[in-house]
Enzyme design. Structure first.
Site, short mmCIF file in Angstrom:
data_model
loop_
_atom_site.label_atom_id
_atom_site.label_comp_id
_atom_site.label_asym_id
_atom_site.label_seq_id
_atom_site.Cartn_x
_atom_site.Cartn_y
_atom_site.Cartn_z
N SER A 102 24.53 -6.69 -1.73
CA SER A 102 24.21 -7.99 -3.79
C SER A 102 24.71 -8.81 -4.16
CB SER A 102 25.11 -6.49 -5.15
OG SER A 102 23.98 -5.20 -4.49
N HIS A 107 19.42 2.42 -2.58
CA HIS A 107 20.70 3.18 -2.89
C HIS A 107 20.01 4.29 -2.71
CE1 HIS A 107 21.62 -1.63 -3.33
NE2 HIS A 107 22.72 -1.21 -2.86
N GLU A 141 19.85 5.24 -6.01
CA GLU A 141 17.72 4.79 -6.86
C GLU A 141 17.31 6.01 -6.77
OE1 GLU A 141 16.45 0.83 -5.65
OE2 GLU A 141 17.95 0.57 -4.43
N MET A 153 28.55 1.80 -3.21
CA MET A 153 27.60 2.57 -2.92
C MET A 153 26.57 2.47 -2.21
SD MET A 153 27.19 2.42 -6.78
CE MET A 153 28.96 2.29 -8.18
N SER A 154 27.02 2.32 -1.22
CA SER A 154 26.08 2.27 -0.25
C SER A 154 26.03 2.78 1.22
CB SER A 154 24.88 1.15 -0.04
OG SER A 154 26.05 -0.75 0.41
N ASN A 156 36.08 -6.03 -6.25
CA ASN A 156 37.36 -5.85 -7.91
C ASN A 156 37.87 -5.42 -6.86
OD1 ASN A 156 34.45 -4.17 -7.09
ND2 ASN A 156 35.62 -3.14 -8.50
N HIS A 163 28.32 -4.07 -12.98
CA HIS A 163 26.90 -4.77 -12.08
C HIS A 163 26.96 -6.12 -12.29
CE1 HIS A 163 24.05 -4.44 -9.01
NE2 HIS A 163 23.51 -4.83 -10.34
N1 HPA Z 1 32.85 0.52 -7.11
C1 HPA Z 1 31.58 1.07 -6.21
N2 HPA Z 1 31.00 0.24 -5.88
C2 HPA Z 1 32.06 -1.58 -5.97
C3 HPA Z 1 32.34 -0.99 -6.68
C4 HPA Z 1 33.30 -0.07 -7.39
O1 HPA Z 1 34.08 -0.35 -7.88
N3 HPA Z 1 32.26 -2.63 -7.22
C5 HPA Z 1 31.15 -2.60 -5.92
N4 HPA Z 1 30.63 -2.39 -5.82
#
Ligand code: HPA
Length: 266
Positions: free
Chosen positions: A29, A81, A84, A206-207, A230, A242
């Site tokens: 992303s 992913h 999806e 998540m990937s 983050n 997101h």
């Molecule tokens: N958790 C899961 N996926 C993510 C995160 C998160 O805090 N930040 C960016 N992708």
């Protein structure tokens, strides 16, 4: 390998030339910029039957093949992913196509949340290993004994060393750590983050993990880099979203691009 992957490779070679890519890359992303700088051919996933309709904003569903820093690369701008479609093997065909094109090495990138005190938004983490916290597996249903893939050195030591050397040459700090795969699409709860931190994970996303498993299944050497967008849930006051991921990814993306370019220059 499926017939379809061979057919698609034939189609791709007719458009982009027959030279095998030295590296395949999957972009996470907000990490798509590097694909725009490749001197080569871009093929929409829509023109590659069976490729995922990568529908997550912040991704660009194109396969770009060509020259980057004097090295031939195949960049998968769109990633499918698990969340999806409910299919853990959503990236199997693209990786089979990489293999059919003669690719042997794969670099995965992703955006991730951090549980590591020294990893903050904009920092990069090289995956030393991963935890499949989802319990899902892209090889479920694979009928051959090849499904019993050893994962002891899944994250390739030589490829990791090359990435670390490139980061050092660029003067960019690159901590190695463990990535946990959480299925998504909801983000984690603070209790889940405390749990996976206790289990030894440094970052969460998540990937990537299903792609590492598929890559090893296909005999590709693989390494992965996270861009921290983050602090994971409960570890800061920031709202996780997101939108925030996409807004923060470019902070690390510029450094990631420098590392990858340096590695390709050799
Ligand atoms: N958790 C899961 N996926 C993510 C995160 C998160 O805090 N930040 C960016 N992708």
């Amino acid at each position: 390998m499926s017939r379809n992957a061979e057919d698609l490779a034939t189609f791709i070679r007719a458009r982009a030339g027959a030279e095998p890519p030295a590296y395949g890359m999957v972009l996470g992303s907000g990490l798509g910029h590097i694909a725009e700088t490749v001197d080569g051919v871009a093929i929409d996933y829509a023109d590659l039957p069976g490729f995922p309709h990568a529908g997550v904003s912040g991704h660009n569903p194109k396969l770009v093949i060509g020259d980057l820093e004097g090295t031939r690369v195949a960049i998968f701008g769109g990633r499918a992913h698990y969340y999806e479609s409910g299919r853990g093997d959503a990236m199997r065909l693209p990786l089979e196509v990489l293999k059919a094109l003669g690719g042997e090495q794969l670099i995965l990138t992703n955006a991730a949340g951090s549980m590591h005190p020294d990893l903050n938004p904009g920092d990069l983490m090289l995956l030393s290993d991963h935890i499949n916290f989802s319990g899902l597996n892209p090889l479920i249903g694979e009928a051959t004994d090849a499904r019993f893939v050893p994962m002891t050195e899944a994250h390739d030591p030589a490829l990791r060393a090359a990435i670390k050397a490139a980061a050092e040459a660029e003067g960019i700090p690159l901590i190695e750590g463990v990535y946990a795969w959480y299925s998504g699409p909801s983000f984690e709860t603070p209790a889940e983050i405390r749990a996976i931190r206790t289990l030894g994970a440094d970052a969460v996303g998540m990937s990537t993990v299903p792609e590492v498993i598929l890559a090893r299944f296909l005999g590709l050497r693989v390494a992965a880099i996270s861009t921290i967008t983050n602090k994971a849930a409960g570890l800061s006051d920031e709202q996780i979203s997101h939108e925030h991921t996409k807004a923060m990814a470019p902070l690390g993306a510029a450094k990631l691009e420098r590392i990858l370019r340096r590695m390709l220059r050799g």
